[in-house]
Design a protein around this motif. Structure first.
Motif, mmCIF file in Angstrom:
data_model
loop_
_atom_site.group_PDB
_atom_site.id
_atom_site.type_symbol
_atom_site.label_atom_id
_atom_site.label_comp_id
_atom_site.label_asym_id
_atom_site.label_seq_id
_atom_site.Cartn_x
_atom_site.Cartn_y
_atom_site.Cartn_z
ATOM 1 N N LYS A 1 0.802 -1.224 0.000
ATOM 2 C CA LYS A 1 0.000 0.000 0.000
ATOM 3 C C LYS A 1 0.837 1.279 0.000
ATOM 4 O O LYS A 1 0.288 2.368 0.186
ATOM 5 C CB LYS A 1 -0.941 0.003 1.212
ATOM 6 C CG LYS A 1 -1.931 -1.153 1.227
ATOM 7 C CD LYS A 1 -2.851 -1.119 0.017
ATOM 8 C CE LYS A 1 -3.781 -2.321 -0.011
ATOM 9 N NZ LYS A 1 -4.691 -2.290 -1.174
ATOM 10 N N SER A 2 2.138 1.161 -0.195
ATOM 11 C CA SER A 2 2.959 2.371 -0.319
ATOM 12 C C SER A 2 2.414 3.216 -1.468
ATOM 13 O O SER A 2 2.067 2.689 -2.532
ATOM 14 C CB SER A 2 4.414 1.996 -0.606
ATOM 15 O OG SER A 2 4.954 1.220 0.439
ATOM 16 N N GLY A 3 2.312 4.526 -1.250
ATOM 17 C CA GLY A 3 1.770 5.404 -2.285
ATOM 18 C C GLY A 3 0.272 5.591 -2.199
ATOM 19 O O GLY A 3 -0.284 6.457 -2.880
ATOM 20 N N LYS A 4 -0.399 4.794 -1.361
ATOM 21 C CA LYS A 4 -1.835 4.982 -1.127
ATOM 22 C C LYS A 4 -2.054 5.578 0.261
ATOM 23 O O LYS A 4 -3.030 5.271 0.942
ATOM 24 C CB LYS A 4 -2.579 3.658 -1.260
ATOM 25 C CG LYS A 4 -2.613 3.118 -2.684
ATOM 26 C CD LYS A 4 -3.560 1.942 -2.811
ATOM 27 C CE LYS A 4 -3.681 1.503 -4.268
ATOM 28 N NZ LYS A 4 -4.657 0.389 -4.425
ATOM 29 N N VAL A 5 -1.128 6.435 0.651
ATOM 30 C CA VAL A 5 -1.094 6.984 2.003
ATOM 31 C C VAL A 5 -1.149 8.507 1.946
ATOM 32 O O VAL A 5 -0.493 9.126 1.108
ATOM 33 C CB VAL A 5 0.199 6.551 2.732
ATOM 34 C CG1 VAL A 5 0.252 7.143 4.133
ATOM 35 C CG2 VAL A 5 0.313 5.032 2.776
ATOM 36 N N ALA A 6 -1.931 9.086 2.847
ATOM 37 C CA ALA A 6 -1.930 10.536 3.046
ATOM 38 C C ALA A 6 -1.562 10.814 4.495
ATOM 39 O O ALA A 6 -2.144 10.220 5.404
ATOM 40 C CB ALA A 6 -3.297 11.126 2.727
ATOM 41 N N VAL A 7 -0.582 11.675 4.705
ATOM 42 C CA VAL A 7 -0.244 12.130 6.054
ATOM 43 C C VAL A 7 -1.036 13.407 6.281
ATOM 44 O O VAL A 7 -0.871 14.387 5.551
ATOM 45 C CB VAL A 7 1.273 12.378 6.190
ATOM 46 C CG1 VAL A 7 1.594 12.946 7.567
ATOM 47 C CG2 VAL A 7 2.038 11.077 5.949
ATOM 48 N N PHE A 8 -1.916 13.385 7.293
ATOM 49 C CA PHE A 8 -2.919 14.449 7.392
ATOM 50 C C PHE A 8 -2.907 15.145 8.748
ATOM 51 O O PHE A 8 -3.082 14.514 9.796
ATOM 52 C CB PHE A 8 -4.315 13.864 7.143
ATOM 53 C CG PHE A 8 -5.407 14.895 7.123
ATOM 54 C CD1 PHE A 8 -5.601 15.692 6.006
ATOM 55 C CD2 PHE A 8 -6.221 15.086 8.224
ATOM 56 C CE1 PHE A 8 -6.594 16.659 5.987
ATOM 57 C CE2 PHE A 8 -7.221 16.043 8.213
ATOM 58 C CZ PHE A 8 -7.408 16.834 7.089
#
Length: 406
Positions: free
Chosen positions: A127-134
């Motif tokens: 799932k690398s790249g399907k992540v948002a740091v929010f």
């Protein structure tokens, strides 16, 4: 559609739960029917009654050995308990949101290790790249080991979007990663609490209730900056604050954000105060914390999310100094003059400032910040390709709906 929010939502400090519930609400308003779940990077599974804090256990370890103890403990937890569970939860996720809260904080490598272990699971799940740091908070001080772990975490996550909750955090993150990044500043999701927790809010009355959020000196003085008598001085401040408030005609409620250390300190202080001062029981879930604050006409607090929830509910608050994140929030909301710099403030000055805060209407700025928050959520979904999508109901749900319609 499945979205997993990774942070510490089930922390005994329910400010983190307030953040999670607000992010979940903001997402569901834009992708109705999505399955939104929490992954607590400390391994918790639900809001449970707070017991012995691991902080107090870690503090019993010699200071030089604490980072090693933290690394060993959490690495074993990951290998023996968390990895399989996390991989199963992340396997079919369409989006992973890391945040919000003060996640990039280095106290004995606690959060750097947890975030790195999460990133290993994200990478293993493909799932690398399907992540948002929010909307994360980022500490200015980071050890070399912590910096190395955060850099490796960032590589594993490969975030498609990153935002912090204040300008200082954005600058700190760029310094830690030592690379050019586009980092947006997003108001803390807690400012959406009036919408998220509307069903739990008591009717507003003008009862002149002052809420005093009690915080343990062990937490407030983690860095050991203040002298050894700090505990006695801050305790005396809280007691005099409560006593003078009753003299001025306030009805006083003592409360905490849920931390067991804060609760113990609050109960000890309350034992020496007049019975007319209300000692509220520990809130068990975020909605109870919001409801406790919602009973107040004004509050005085060190805790960031006590101040944020009060702001969300249009309740004037005075912020007390212990961490730069509190001052950052007051400045972000245009209320810097209601933040008290002194480690142990003067009681009379506190009430003068509170009187001034009660005369100010900050709703206009809140509207702007709320719009900024919702815009950032929409941009996150757009960037991830989930904007405008809805999840089809599960077969059993569809069957029940058809039966009801018939």
């Amino acid at each position: 559609m499945k979205i997993v929010i990774c942070a510490v939502p089930y922390s005994p400090n329910l400010g983190d739960g307030v953040i999670y519930e607000n992010i979940k609400q903001l997402l569901l308003e834009r992708v109705p029917g999505a399955q939104v779940s929490a992954l607590d990077i400390a391994g918790r599974d639900d809001y449970v009654k707070a017991g012995i804090s691991k902080k107090s256990l870690v503090n019993k370890v010699p200071k030089l050995l604490r980072p090693y103890a933290v690394c060993t403990y959490f690495s074993l937890q990951y290998l023996l308990r968390w990895r399989r569970k996390w991989l199963a939860q992340l396997a079919d996720a369409d989006l992973i949101v890391v945040g919000g809260g003060q996640l990039l904080l280095d106290v004995h490598l606690n959060f750097p290790v947890k975030l790195f272990l999460l990133s290993k699971a994200v990478k293993a799940a493909g799932k690398s790249g399907k992540v948002a740091v929010f909307g994360v908070g980022v500490s200015k001080s980071m050890s070399s080991a912590g910096t190395g772990l955060i850099k490796r975490t960032w590589q594993n996550l490969a975030p498609l979007q990153a935002s912090t909750r204040d300008i200082a955090s954005a600058q700190n993150l760029k310094l830690i990663l030592a690379q050019p990044l586009e980092i947006k500043v997003t108001p803390d999701p807690g400012i959406y609490s009036q919408h998220t927790f509307a069903a739990f809010l008591p009717p507003r009355t003008t009862g002149n209730v002052l809420g005093i959020c009690i915080s343990s000196p062990l937490e407030l003085n983690q860095a050991g900056v203040e002298k050894q008598d700090y505990s006695a001085r801050i305790g005396k401040y809280f007691q005099e604050l409560a006593q003078q408030a009753t003299t001025l005609g306030y009805r006083v409620h003592l409360f905490t954000n849920g931390s067991p250390e804060d609760e113990a300190f609050k109960d000890a202080l309350a034992a020496g105060l007049d019975p007319e001062i209300v000692n509220l029981p520990r809130p068990g879930v975020p909605s109870q914390l919001v409801a406790n604050i919602g009973q107040c006409d004004c509050i005085i607090a060190h805790r960031l999310h006590a101040n944020i929830v009060a702001y969300a509910l249009d309740i004037p608050s005075i912020g007390l100094n212990w961490d730069s994140k509190v001052q950052s929030f007051f400045e972000l909301t245009g209320r810097g003059r209601f933040f008290m710099q002194a480690p142990v403030p003067d009681v009379t000055r506190t009430f003068k400032l509170l009187y001034q805060a009660l005369q100010v209407d900050g709703s206009g700025e809140k509207v702007r910040l709320t719009q900024q928050l919702t815009t950032e959520i929409a941009a996150l979904l757009e960037r991830s390709g989930l904007a405008g999508k809805t999840s089809a109901p599960e077969p059993n749900q569809a069957g029940r709906a058809a039966a009801a319609a018939a």
